[in-house]
Design an enzyme around this catalytic site. Structure first.
Site, PDB file in Angstrom:
ATOM      1  N   LEU A 159     -22.316 -64.485  42.456  1.00  9.06           N
ATOM      2  CA  LEU A 159     -22.628 -63.124  42.917  1.00  9.06           C
ATOM      3  C   LEU A 159     -23.868 -62.589  42.214  1.00  9.06           C
ATOM      4  CD1 LEU A 159     -18.927 -62.010  42.800  1.00  9.06           C
ATOM      5  CD2 LEU A 159     -20.290 -62.268  44.882  1.00  9.06           C
TER       6      LEU A 159
ATOM      7  N   ASN B 129     -11.688 -62.256  38.396  1.00  9.08           N
ATOM      8  CA  ASN B 129     -11.784 -63.647  38.859  1.00  9.08           C
ATOM      9  C   ASN B 129     -10.722 -64.475  38.145  1.00  9.08           C
ATOM     10  OD1 ASN B 129     -12.930 -65.930  40.168  1.00  9.08           O
ATOM     11  ND2 ASN B 129     -14.008 -66.466  38.286  1.00  9.08           N
TER      12      ASN B 129
ATOM     13  N   THR C 250      -0.066 -73.794  39.618  1.00 10.48           N
ATOM     14  CA  THR C 250       1.218 -73.082  39.623  1.00 10.48           C
ATOM     15  C   THR C 250       1.220 -71.981  38.554  1.00 10.48           C
ATOM     16  OG1 THR C 250       2.290 -74.628  38.103  1.00 10.48           O
ATOM     17  CG2 THR C 250       2.513 -75.117  40.432  1.00 10.48           C
TER      18      THR C 250
ATOM     19  N   SER D 216      -7.792 -68.981  33.331  1.00  7.03           N
ATOM     20  CA  SER D 216      -8.125 -67.671  32.755  1.00  7.03           C
ATOM     21  C   SER D 216      -8.366 -66.657  33.859  1.00  7.03           C
ATOM     22  CB  SER D 216      -9.406 -67.760  31.917  1.00  7.03           C
ATOM     23  OG  SER D 216      -9.329 -68.810  30.981  1.00  7.03           O
TER      24      SER D 216
ATOM     25  N   HIS E 170     -10.278 -68.504  36.904  1.00  4.05           N
ATOM     26  CA  HIS E 170     -11.035 -69.745  36.724  1.00  4.05           C
ATOM     27  C   HIS E 170     -10.095 -70.795  36.125  1.00  4.05           C
ATOM     28  CE1 HIS E 170     -14.513 -72.277  36.252  1.00  4.05           C
ATOM     29  NE2 HIS E 170     -14.109 -72.553  35.030  1.00  4.05           N
TER      30      HIS E 170
ATOM     31  N   ARG F 266     -29.282 -64.520  49.082  1.00  8.12           N
ATOM     32  CA  ARG F 266     -28.060 -64.182  48.357  1.00  8.12           C
ATOM     33  C   ARG F 266     -27.882 -62.659  48.306  1.00  8.12           C
ATOM     34  NH1 ARG F 266     -24.986 -67.396  45.190  1.00  8.12           N
ATOM     35  NH2 ARG F 266     -26.397 -69.143  45.223  1.00  8.12           N
TER      36      ARG F 266
END
Ligand code: GAR
Length: 196
Positions: free
Chosen positions: A101, A115, A180, A144, A117, A69
Site C-alpha cells: 500500500l 494486517n 489455524t 503476527s 502476517h 499504485r
C-alpha cells in the site's frame, strides 16, 4: 455503528474466521461494530463466495486495471469509505491482501489499519515466510497481527501466536498449522481493539 471493511486477495479463511467471530460474539451489540464489506483485488478470490453466502457486501477492484499504485489505492480508499455514513470506517482489516500500500493510503487509515502476517515479526517479513524459517533452522514459527505502517509488514504488534516446528515439517504443513492459529488471534485482536 463502527464499520469494518475486510480486504482479501485469495482464500479468505482469516476473513471467514473474523466474520464468524463477529456473529458468534455478537460484536454488533457488544461493540456496535459490523462487518460492512469485503473487498478483493482479484475477481476469482475464493473468499468472495463465502462473503456473498453470508450476505455481506462485496466488491472487486482489480489492481491491473489501474495505471499506477497511487490510482489503485485512491480508488480503494473511495470504495472503503462509502461503507461508513460518516465518511470513514472504524477499521480496515487486511486479511491475506497481497498488495503493497502507498504511504498516503496507510496514513489515511493510521491507527485503524490492521494486517496479519504469517511469521513472528519482525522476523521474516515479505513472502515465503515458512520456507525461509525452515531454511534458517527455526524451532518456532508463528503469526503476527499488527498495525500497518508505511514499512512492509511492520508496525506495532497487537497479537502473536507461536507454533513449534515438528520433525518432517514442510512449508505447507507449517502454513496449515500457523493458519489455524491466525484464525484465533486475528478475531481476538480485532475484538480487543473494538473494546478499547
Ligand atoms: C495468511 O496466512 C496470511 O497470514 C497471509 O496470507 C494468508 C492468507 O490466507 N498474509 C500475508 O502473507 C501478508 N503478507 P487467507 O486468505 O486464507 O486468510
Amino acid at each position: 455503528m463502527k464499520n469494518i471493511v475486510i480486504l482479501i486477495s485469495g482464500g479468505g479463511s482469516n476473513m471467514a474466521a473474523i466474520v464468524k467471530a463477529a456473529k458468534r460474539e455478537d460484536w454488533q451489540h457488544k461493540f456496535g461494530a459490523r462487518i460492512a464489506a469485503v473487498i478483493s483485488n482479484k475477481a476469482d478470490a475464493k473468499g468472495l463466495v463465502f462473503a456473498q453466502q453470508k450476505g455481506l457486501a462485496t466488491e472487486v477492484l482489480d489492481h491491473k486495471s489501474f495505471a499506477t499504485r497511487e490510482a489503485f489505492d485512491a480508488a480503494l480508499a473511495q470504495a472503503i469509505d462509502q461503507y461508513d455514513a460518516l465518511g470513514q470506517p472504524a477499521l480496515v482489516v487486511l486479511a491475506g491482501f497481497m498488495r503493497i500500500l502507498t504511504p498516503s493510503f496507510v496514513s489515511r487509515y493510521a491507527g485503524r489499519l490492521l494486517n496479519i502476517h504469517p511469521s513472528l515479526l519482525p522476523a521474516f517479513s515479505g513472502l515465503h515466510t515458512h520456507q525461509r524459517a525452515l531454511d534458517a533452522g527455526c524451532k518456532f514459527v508463528g503469526a503476527s497481527v499488527h498495525q500497518v505502517t508505511a514499512e512492509l509488514d511492520y508496525g506495532p504488534i497487537l497479537a502473536q501466536a507461536v507454533v513449534p516446528v515438528l520433525p518432517g515439517d514442510t512449508a505447507d504443513t507449517l502454513a496449515a498449522r500457523v493458519l489455524t492459529q491466525e484464525h484465533l488471534i486475528y478475531p481476538q485482536a480485532i475484538a480487543a481493539l473494538l473494546r478499547s
